[in-house]
Structures are given as C-alpha cells and as structure tokens.
Design a protein around this motif. Structure first.
Motif, PDB file in Angstrom:
ATOM      1  N   SER A 346      -9.062   3.872 -12.671  1.00 26.22           N
ATOM      2  CA  SER A 346      -8.962   3.964 -11.052  1.00 26.22           C
ATOM      3  C   SER A 346      -8.155   2.748 -10.498  1.00 26.22           C
ATOM      4  O   SER A 346      -7.681   2.992  -9.363  1.00 26.22           O
ATOM      5  CB  SER A 346     -10.286   4.309 -10.426  1.00 26.22           C
ATOM      6  N   ASP A 347      -8.136   1.681 -10.932  1.00 27.87           N
ATOM      7  CA  ASP A 347      -7.448   0.451 -10.602  1.00 27.87           C
ATOM      8  C   ASP A 347      -6.019   0.793 -10.137  1.00 27.87           C
ATOM      9  O   ASP A 347      -5.456   0.114  -9.135  1.00 27.87           O
ATOM     10  CB  ASP A 347      -7.785  -0.625 -11.478  1.00 27.87           C
ATOM     11  N   HIS A 348      -5.522   1.510 -11.055  1.00 22.84           N
ATOM     12  CA  HIS A 348      -3.746   1.734 -10.842  1.00 22.84           C
ATOM     13  C   HIS A 348      -3.532   2.315  -9.367  1.00 22.84           C
ATOM     14  O   HIS A 348      -2.825   1.963  -8.824  1.00 22.84           O
ATOM     15  CB  HIS A 348      -3.272   2.405 -11.855  1.00 22.84           C
ATOM     16  N   PHE A 349      -4.325   3.298  -9.455  1.00 28.39           N
ATOM     17  CA  PHE A 349      -4.305   3.719  -7.833  1.00 28.39           C
ATOM     18  C   PHE A 349      -4.719   2.806  -6.682  1.00 28.39           C
ATOM     19  O   PHE A 349      -4.047   3.045  -5.600  1.00 28.39           O
ATOM     20  CB  PHE A 349      -4.998   5.110  -7.710  1.00 28.39           C
ATOM     21  N   TYR A 350      -5.782   2.142  -7.054  1.00 27.10           N
ATOM     22  CA  TYR A 350      -6.235   1.221  -5.933  1.00 27.10           C
ATOM     23  C   TYR A 350      -5.101   0.215  -5.419  1.00 27.10           C
ATOM     24  O   TYR A 350      -5.034   0.070  -4.226  1.00 27.10           O
ATOM     25  CB  TYR A 350      -7.496   0.511  -6.525  1.00 27.10           C
ATOM     26  N   TYR A 351      -4.295  -0.414  -6.402  1.00 29.02           N
ATOM     27  CA  TYR A 351      -3.226  -1.270  -6.331  1.00 29.02           C
ATOM     28  C   TYR A 351      -2.104  -0.639  -5.534  1.00 29.02           C
ATOM     29  O   TYR A 351      -1.385  -1.385  -4.820  1.00 29.02           O
ATOM     30  CB  TYR A 351      -2.665  -1.610  -7.676  1.00 29.02           C
ATOM     31  N   MET A 352      -2.291   0.729  -5.177  1.00 20.59           N
ATOM     32  CA  MET A 352      -1.229   1.278  -4.304  1.00 20.59           C
ATOM     33  C   MET A 352      -1.760   1.353  -2.813  1.00 20.59           C
ATOM     34  O   MET A 352      -0.911   2.111  -2.250  1.00 20.59           O
ATOM     35  CB  MET A 352      -0.826   2.597  -4.847  1.00 20.59           C
ATOM     36  N   SER A 353      -3.022   0.981  -2.810  1.00 24.30           N
ATOM     37  CA  SER A 353      -3.469   1.063  -1.325  1.00 24.30           C
ATOM     38  C   SER A 353      -2.423   0.543  -0.368  1.00 24.30           C
ATOM     39  O   SER A 353      -2.135  -0.644  -0.519  1.00 24.30           O
ATOM     40  CB  SER A 353      -4.468   0.620  -1.303  1.00 24.30           C
ATOM     41  N   THR A 354      -2.265   1.194   0.582  1.00 24.57           N
ATOM     42  CA  THR A 354      -1.542   0.482   2.074  1.00 24.57           C
ATOM     43  C   THR A 354      -2.553   0.301   3.034  1.00 24.57           C
ATOM     44  O   THR A 354      -2.112  -0.094   4.144  1.00 24.57           O
ATOM     45  CB  THR A 354      -0.527   1.456   2.644  1.00 24.57           C
ATOM     46  N   LYS A 355      -3.997   0.082   2.727  1.00 25.38           N
ATOM     47  CA  LYS A 355      -4.858  -0.326   3.921  1.00 25.38           C
ATOM     48  C   LYS A 355      -4.826  -1.864   3.799  1.00 25.38           C
ATOM     49  O   LYS A 355      -5.555  -2.601   3.313  1.00 25.38           O
ATOM     50  CB  LYS A 355      -6.149   0.226   3.568  1.00 25.38           C
ATOM     51  N   PHE A 356      -3.930  -2.421   5.032  1.00 27.20           N
ATOM     52  CA  PHE A 356      -3.866  -3.793   4.841  1.00 27.20           C
ATOM     53  C   PHE A 356      -4.663  -4.378   5.857  1.00 27.20           C
ATOM     54  O   PHE A 356      -4.511  -5.544   6.154  1.00 27.20           O
ATOM     55  CB  PHE A 356      -2.305  -4.038   4.997  1.00 27.20           C
ATOM     56  N   PHE A 357      -5.458  -3.739   6.769  1.00 30.13           N
ATOM     57  CA  PHE A 357      -6.137  -4.176   7.757  1.00 30.13           C
ATOM     58  C   PHE A 357      -7.638  -4.592   7.469  1.00 30.13           C
ATOM     59  O   PHE A 357      -7.737  -5.684   6.686  1.00 30.13           O
ATOM     60  CB  PHE A 357      -6.343  -3.262   9.090  1.00 30.13           C
ATOM     61  N   SER A 358      -8.517  -3.790   7.862  1.00 24.17           N
ATOM     62  CA  SER A 358      -9.894  -4.486   7.718  1.00 24.17           C
ATOM     63  C   SER A 358     -10.288  -4.787   6.208  1.00 24.17           C
ATOM     64  O   SER A 358     -11.215  -5.583   5.911  1.00 24.17           O
ATOM     65  CB  SER A 358     -10.938  -3.481   8.474  1.00 24.17           C
ATOM     66  N   ASP A 359      -9.952  -3.902   5.326  1.00 25.40           N
ATOM     67  CA  ASP A 359     -10.172  -4.050   3.855  1.00 25.40           C
ATOM     68  C   ASP A 359      -9.017  -4.734   3.132  1.00 25.40           C
ATOM     69  O   ASP A 359      -9.013  -4.738   1.830  1.00 25.40           O
ATOM     70  CB  ASP A 359     -10.572  -2.651   3.290  1.00 25.40           C
ATOM     71  N   GLY A 360      -8.022  -5.134   3.675  1.00 25.34           N
ATOM     72  CA  GLY A 360      -6.780  -5.907   3.030  1.00 25.34           C
ATOM     73  C   GLY A 360      -7.225  -7.019   2.001  1.00 25.34           C
ATOM     74  O   GLY A 360      -6.638  -6.856   0.848  1.00 25.34           O
ATOM     75  N   GLU A 361      -8.069  -7.557   2.153  1.00 27.74           N
ATOM     76  CA  GLU A 361      -8.413  -8.862   1.452  1.00 27.74           C
ATOM     77  C   GLU A 361      -9.080  -8.214   0.241  1.00 27.74           C
ATOM     78  O   GLU A 361      -8.731  -8.651  -1.074  1.00 27.74           O
ATOM     79  CB  GLU A 361      -9.350  -9.823   2.197  1.00 27.74           C
ATOM     80  N   VAL A 362      -9.918  -7.339   0.443  1.00 26.97           N
ATOM     81  CA  VAL A 362     -10.435  -6.809  -0.895  1.00 26.97           C
ATOM     82  C   VAL A 362      -9.639  -6.058  -1.552  1.00 26.97           C
ATOM     83  O   VAL A 362      -9.649  -6.175  -2.855  1.00 26.97           O
ATOM     84  CB  VAL A 362     -11.641  -5.708  -0.331  1.00 26.97           C
ATOM     85  N   HIS A 363      -8.664  -5.502  -1.032  1.00 23.52           N
ATOM     86  CA  HIS A 363      -7.747  -4.720  -1.907  1.00 23.52           C
ATOM     87  C   HIS A 363      -6.743  -5.592  -2.625  1.00 23.52           C
ATOM     88  O   HIS A 363      -6.082  -5.352  -3.419  1.00 23.52           O
ATOM     89  CB  HIS A 363      -6.889  -3.754  -1.123  1.00 23.52           C
TER      90      HIS A 363
END
Length: 451
Positions: A346-363
């Motif tokens: 699942s990490d491969h898809f997690y790296y593609m996340s564009t959620k840069f706001f509240s959860d950006g640091e976690v991503h």
C-alpha cells in the motif's frame, strides 16, 4: 473488569529505486537496496531493538500482568532477515514470554481486501503461516492493512475463522457511542470488533513531544487520570505504530521513560489491567453491533481511503495492478510472484497522495520521492516492465500468444544453434592435423666433394 489493549503495528516496505522508462524491458530489478537497508537499520537502532528490550523488561518485571500485541508484515519480516536478524530474534524472545500476541494481516500490507476475496484470503493465510513459523502462534485476531474495515470485510474475516478484528473508532461511525467497549460485526455478530481510541492513542504517538500542545508535557499520572475519567468505560484500545518509540518520538522526548513507568502507574492508580486482543474478545461481551457500510481506516482526519485512493493517479495505478490478478493466478515463477506481492504494498499508492495540507507531514515520512507525480511515474515504469515479464508466462491477447510462441521457437533455435556451434568447434579441434617437424637430411659424401 477493565482492560487496556496495547497494540503496535510493525511494517517496512521494499522501496523501489529510480526506475527509468529506458529500463523497461532491459532491467528487471526494481529495488533500492541501499535505501531499504539504511532505513531499516536506522529504525532498528532507534526503535525496534531498544523498544523490544524495554517491553521484555516490563514483561519480566510485572510477571504476567503486562501484555502487548503486534502485527508484523511479511515485508518487514523479510527485511529483518536480510538486514537485521537480531531484530527478528528480539521479537522471538518476546513471543517466548507468552505475554505477547501476534495478529494476522495481509502478508504484503496490501489493500487487496478492496479487490478480491480470494486473493485477500490467500495473503492472510500466507501471513498466518509466517506468524506460526516465526513465533509459534496461529493468529485468532485480525488487523487489516491500515485498519481498513467495513461490514463486508468483517464478514470475510469471520469466514476465515478469526474471532475478532481491530479497526478505527471513527467518530462518523460511532456517533454518540464510545470506542471504549467491545462491539460486534453488524452482519456476522460472531466477529468481535475492537475499536481504537484515536484521541488517547494519538496523544502518545503524535502529540507527545509537541510543546505547543495544551497538555504538554504528558506524564503517566495525567494519562492514567484520562483513561479513568469515565467509570463506565470497559476497554481502552491504544493502537499505534511501533515506530512511535524512538522514531516518530525521539528518545530525547522521554517517550521510553513514559512507557517504562506507564504500567506501574496503571496498576497503582486505576482499576485497569493489560490484556491482549484475544483475551478481550474472550472476556468481554459486545455492547452492540457497529455498522460500517462504508470502508474506514485509521489514516488522516477523514479516516477513509483517500490517503491511498484519493486521486486519479492512485486509482489508476491501483486498478492496473489488480487487473493482473487472474493472470497471476496461473504463474508459478517464484521471482515473478515475489515482485507481484511487493507491487501490491500500500505504501506505493500512499507516496502518490496529493494531500499536502493537514496531513502533509505524515505523508512525507520516509517518502523516497520528491513529488506524488514522480512516485506515480516510477511505479508505472516498474509496472510496465512487470507486465512485459508476465506476458512471457501468460500472454494477454491472441497476438501476444502468437508472439510468445514465435519467441519461444526463436529461443529454442538459438539454443540449438549454440549447441551445434559448440559441437562443430569440438570436432574441428579433434580433426585438426598435428604439426610435425622434420629434420633436414645430411648432405651425401659425393655432394660434399663437388663443393
């Protein structure tokens, strides 16, 4: 009777190297061995080894009163064997105490439950086999990848024989209800459901070292007052990443000291005991069914799947992977099957996340890519080469069947030609005439006289 269920997730993916377009069809090795070893060794030294030592010391000190649970992914186990065998040995030492429960999950930490019930079961069985082989326990409790859960997934888990499942105590699911009780699946009540108290869990895993937090610093006395606040509560489910200790929260923050003193404070200042998930499933009765018609997870503020499937890139990559599942069922090649398992992490898809706001640091944590777009391109390049390799085993179309037959015939002819060339060379070596050296005849006596 009140209980604290302390559970830790242990996972490490096999990260891909920079795999270029021109590598497709030319280089079939996808992994960044240096990054995988470096990161694993770093976490082993900062977290796994010191945390396991601490847990073992607490178990011995409290003589059966302190209990914990883990789920360790198959990819993490493989990395322990490759890069840090002493970590695996330290987990095995914990298993020998009888106070640690190992839960089942998907072997490659995949989201396969969303795509295929058969493949889901196959991965869970493979992981359960690994737990039994390494730790001598056949899991009876299940924890899905990233706590992904729905009523339908719960039914599949119950059908596999598990008596309980762990998931997120999401607000939009529970409503006015509390996560501090045992629940059951809405379709199959035989499956018990333990729901994470995300506030108390995140107080430790995310807010512990935040000096801007109104409750900073967090002490064991303060924490035990919080868990004892409502006398009606029966269970406090503290579920978190194991990397909380020494990695997310560095040793300098005092996180190890907090954990060291927590059991003492619990026993002295509360009515709680520590229990494993299977003990809770056996000792407590569900207060009601919990209905989860839409899939939830423990990620981000939304507690949904958008961390992995929230944009078109993620959805396309995810769908492309599982389009191959029927063809992969026909493949018995060990190398291709291993790459297929790693492709689903699942990490491969997690790296593609564009959620840069509240959860950006976690991503961005341990993300090897500079952008989600780079992650997508790299993954699809790997996928493109993998698909070419799969086509040689199970052709996708009639044209590819013909090409595969022709390719096989050409390879066989090349092998025959090499064999014949070798035989000809050997025959030529045998028939080659030997060079003989003849001495000149001595001149006759008459010839000498004429001279």
């Amino acid at each position: 009777m009140k209980a604290i269920c302390l559970y830790f997730q242990v996972h490490q993916p096999f990260r891909y190297r920079r795999y270029r377009f021109f590598d497709i069809g030319n280089d079939h090795y996808y992994y960044d061995d240096y990054a995988n070893e470096t990161i694993l060794r770093k976490i082993a030294d900062h977290c796994y080894l010191p945390a396991n030592k601490l847990m073992l010391d607490l178990i011995k000190k409290h003589k059966g009163k302190f209990k914990i649970a883990f789920s360790i992914t198959g990819t993490a186990l493989e990395q322990f064997e490759l890069y840090a065998p002493e970590v695996l040995e330290s987990f095995q030492e914990l298993a020998k105490t009888g106070q640690v429960e190992f839960l089942a999950e998907t072997y490659s930490h995949s989201l396969v439950a969303l795509k295929s019930k058969e493949l889901f079961k196959e991965q869970v069985d493979k992981h359960s086999d690994a737990m039994e082989r390494y730790f001598g326990q056949r899991p009876t409790v299940f924890r899905n990848t990233e706590m992904v859960y729905s009523d339908e997934i719960g039914v599949a888990v119950a059908d596999m024989g598990f008596k309980a499942v762990l998931t997120e105590g999401a607000k939009h699911v529970l409503g006015w209800k509390s996560p501090n009780f045992l629940y059951c699946n809405a379709i199959n009540p035989r499956l018990k459901v333990l729901m994470r108290n995300f506030k108390l869990s995140d107080d430790i895993s995310f807010r512990f070292s935040n000096q801007g937090w109104s409750e900073y610093p967090l002490t064991t006395e303060k924490f035990v007052r919080w868990i004892s606040h409502d006398p009606k509560d029966e269970i406090i489910n503290l579920f978190m990443d194991y990397e909380t200790f020494g990695e997310h929260q560095a040793e300098e923050t005092g996180i190890f000291r907090f954990m060291e003193h927590l059991p003492d404070t619990v026993f002295k200042q509360s009515a709680f005991r520590f229990a494993t998930p299977s003990e809770i499933a056996d000792d407590f009765q569900p207060v009601s069914a919990v209905s989860v018609p839409n899939t939830i997870s423990w990620a981000d503020e939304e507690r949904d799947l958008t961390a992995w499937l929230g944009n078109e890139m993620q959805q396309e990559a995810f769908d492309k992977v599982y389009e191959l599942k029927d063809r992969m069922a026909k493949v018995d090649d060990e190398a291709l099957n291993k790459d297929w398992n790693y492709l689903q992490v699942s990490d491969h898809f997690y790296y593609m996340s564009t959620k840069f706001f509240s959860d950006g640091e976690v991503h961005n944590y341990f993300n090897p890519y500079e952008s989600p777009y780079e992650a997508f391109i790299n993954f699809m390049n790997v996928f493109g080469d993998f698909k070419l390799r799969l086509n040689t085993f199970v052709p996708e179309s009639e044209l590819e069947v013909k090409l595969a037959v022709l390719n096989k015939a050409l390879l066989e002819k090349e092998e025959k030609l090499k064999k014949y060339e070798l035989e000809i060379a050997q025959l030529q070596t045998k028939k080659k005439p030997k060079k003989t050296t003849t001495k000149p005849k001595p001149a006759s006596t008459e010839a000498k006289r004429k001279k």
